[in-house]
Structures are given as structure tokens and as C-alpha cells.
Design an enzyme around this catalytic site. Structure first.
Site, mmCIF file in Angstrom:
data_model
loop_
_atom_site.group_PDB
_atom_site.id
_atom_site.type_symbol
_atom_site.label_atom_id
_atom_site.label_comp_id
_atom_site.label_asym_id
_atom_site.label_seq_id
_atom_site.Cartn_x
_atom_site.Cartn_y
_atom_site.Cartn_z
ATOM 1 C CE1 TYR A 63 -3.267 -2.786 0.245
ATOM 2 C CE2 TYR A 63 -3.561 -2.331 2.570
ATOM 3 C CZ TYR A 63 -3.900 -3.049 1.449
ATOM 4 O OH TYR A 63 -4.854 -4.033 1.525
ATOM 5 C CG LEU A 214 -21.723 0.494 1.483
ATOM 6 C CD1 LEU A 214 -22.890 -0.243 2.124
ATOM 7 C CD2 LEU A 214 -21.654 1.910 2.014
ATOM 8 N N GLY A 215 -19.561 -2.784 -0.808
ATOM 9 C CA GLY A 215 -19.554 -2.990 -2.243
ATOM 10 C C GLY A 215 -18.248 -2.707 -2.944
ATOM 11 N N GLY A 216 -17.377 -1.860 -2.395
ATOM 12 C CA GLY A 216 -16.114 -1.608 -3.055
ATOM 13 C C GLY A 216 -15.921 -0.151 -3.400
#
Length: 297
Positions: A63, A214-216
Site C-alpha cells: 500500500y 459496502l460494495g467496493g
């Protein structure tokens, strides 16, 4: 009335962690690459997380690369005794911010040492091996890279090993090589393909860590979720997190944010009550064709 935090903690390896933790991915720059726009704010949100009782942080040295681990070290070292830092290996970043597999012995060994150096640790609490989830890839393909991590574990550089972005067959193959303490896969209200896997791992005392609750990068669009959240005077994210906590006691959450206010909002999901009728509505979201799904890094 069921509560989201009926089981507030779970054993991750040999450590007990609170089920609602923090994911550091969003602390890096755009596309998880380069430095944060506001370094002081990034440090502040990490300190706020620990101040609010978080004892499970998810990160990776790819990251940034290196950015989130260096921020964690600057903000929190020396670390609280109860803090568990989970990192992952198996990828490297290109100069163009691309995500590339890094499965060789040399790459994996270097990744572990990079994590140790940038986090300022002598041993890593948990290292997740990030697999490219391709159903056409033989499960045996996990054997060589996971064996490298098992060797590093025997050397004392890694305490526990987990898997990320994996199929059930790859998990079964991995468990032949070493003890697996957690699995990190895409799972949320809309993306429920791991339902059986969550239950199987729970029976074996293995943590399941869903990413993108929450989906991406493209948030889940669900009128059901929105309506339930409005009735409970909560946000959609809080309801999505509370549903996951209610789903199974082995689920550990690592929602990420670069905002202290958003962090406090996320952590409040542990106290959110989900009535039976709300749970029934939310359980049906997976069948909604408008539900948006996304991948993971």
C-alpha cells in the site's frame, strides 16, 4: 432484539481481538499509491483508532508502497501490547501504480522483511498471502509460495499465516501446508458467494475478514439498505457493518477511512441494534440485481 455486538471479540491466532478493527489501505494516496494528501490527518486517524479501543489493524507494505506501514510506525510505535497488526504479501506495485503478482521465494522473503522494517517489528503478527483468485488456477499453485511463508514462520519472522482472495479449494490446499488463522475475501450484503465458507471456517475457529463491506470502490446501491438505515437513524455503512457482525461470530471487520469522524461513525456500528424484520430485509439484498460488486487489492 438482536444486537450487532453479541460477540464482541474473536481469537486471531493466539490473540483476542475486537471484531471491529481498522483497515489502513485508504491512508495512502489516490489508487493506494504514493503519500496521503494530508499526512497529519492520516496520523491522527490511526491514533484515534487506538484511542477508541481498536486492537486489530490491517495493512500491507504494497500500500503506497511502504506508505501505510511507515505511517503506522510513526503514529503508533511503540505499539500497545494488545495491538495485532495484520499485513499481506503476494503483490508488488509498478511505477505506473499497477498491481503485479509477487509469488517467488525472493519476492515473498523481501516483502516480509520490508514489512518488518517499515513497521519496526521483530516478527509479524499475521501475514496473509494474497492469491490471485482465478477459478482456472490449480489449487496446488498455492503450495510453493505458502511453503516459503511457512519457512519464514519457522524462522520466527511470522507468528501466524492467513490467506486473502482465495477459493475454498485453495484454502483446503493451504491448510495442508500450515495452520491458517484467517481468510480475507470479498463478502458483503450483495456478494454472498462465500456464505458456506464463512460457516465452515467458523466451525473450525478460523476468522473470516470481509473486505469492501459496502460494495467496493463503487458503493452498493440498494434501496433496501438505504431504507433500513433511515428507519434506524444510522448510515448505510453502519447497517452494512452491523449486518456482517450479526452474520457470524468469526467475522472480523476492517473498514478503512482517512477521516477521524468517519472512523468514529464506523466503530459505532458495533452498538447498532438490528431488529428481526430489518435482518430479513437485509438478507434479501443479495438477490437484488442492482447490487454493485467490486474487486479487491
Amino acid at each position: 432484539m438482536p444486537t450487532a455486538n453479541s460477540a464482541t471479540s474473536f481469537d486471531l491466532g493466539d490473540r483476542r481481538v475486537k471484531r471491529l478493527g481498522y483497515g489502513a489501505m485508504q491512508l495512502a494516496g489516490p489508487h493506494v499509491f504514493g503519500p496521503p494528501k494530508d499526512r497529519a490527518a492520516a496520523l491522527a486517524v490511526l491514533r484515534e483508532a487506538i484511542g477508541l479501543g481498536v486492537n486489530h489493524i490491517d495493512t500491507s507494505d504494497f500500500y503506497g508502497p511502504h506508505v501505510t506501514n511507515q505511517l503506522i510506525h510513526e503514529a503508533l510505535h511503540p505499539y500497545p501490547k494488545d495491538l495485532v497488526i495484520v499485513t499481506k504479501v503476494g503483490a508488488r506495485r509498478g511505477a505506473d501504480a499497477s498491481w503485479n503478482p509477487a509469488f517467488s521465494r525472493e519476492e515473498l522473503t523481501q516483502a516480509v522483511h520490508d514489512n518488518l522494517r517499515n513497521l519496526g517489528l521483530d516478527a509479524l503478527d499475521v501475514v496473509n498471502f494474497r492469491v490471485m483468485m482465478d477459478p482456472n488456477t490449480p489449487a496446488k499453485a498455492i503450495e510453493a509460495p505458502l511453503s516459503v511463508l511457512a519457512d519464514l514462520q519457522r524462522q520466527g519472522l511470522i507468528r501466524h499465516i492467513g490467506l486473502s482472495n482465495v477459493t475454498p479449494l485453495q484454502i483446503a490446499e493451504g491448510r495442508k501446508i500450515c495452520k491458517i488463522v484467517c481468510v480475507q475475501n470479498l463478502y458483503n450484503l450483495a456478494h454472498r458467494s462465500d456464505d458456506a465458507l464463512v460457516d465452515d471456517l467458523a466451525r473450525d475457529g478460523i476468522a473470516y475478514v470481509p473486505f469492501f463491506p459496502l460494495g467496493g470502490f463503487t458503493p452498493l446501491q440498494s434501496s433496501t439498505l438505504t431504507n433500513v438505515a433511515a428507519r434506524l437513524a444510522a448510515t448505510s455503512m453502519q447497517v452494512a457493518l452491523a449486518w456482517l457482525l450479526h452474520r457470524s461470530p468469526n467475522i472480523l471487520l476492517i473498514p478503512g477511512t482517512s477521516s477521524p469522524a468517519h472512523l468514529r461513525e464506523n466503530l459505532a456500528a458495533a452498538e447498532l441494534n438490528l431488529p428481526d424484520h430489518a435482518l430479513q430485509e437485509l438478507n434479501g439484498v443479495a438477490d437484488t440485481p442492482r447490487a454493485t460488486r467490486a474487486g479487491h487489492r
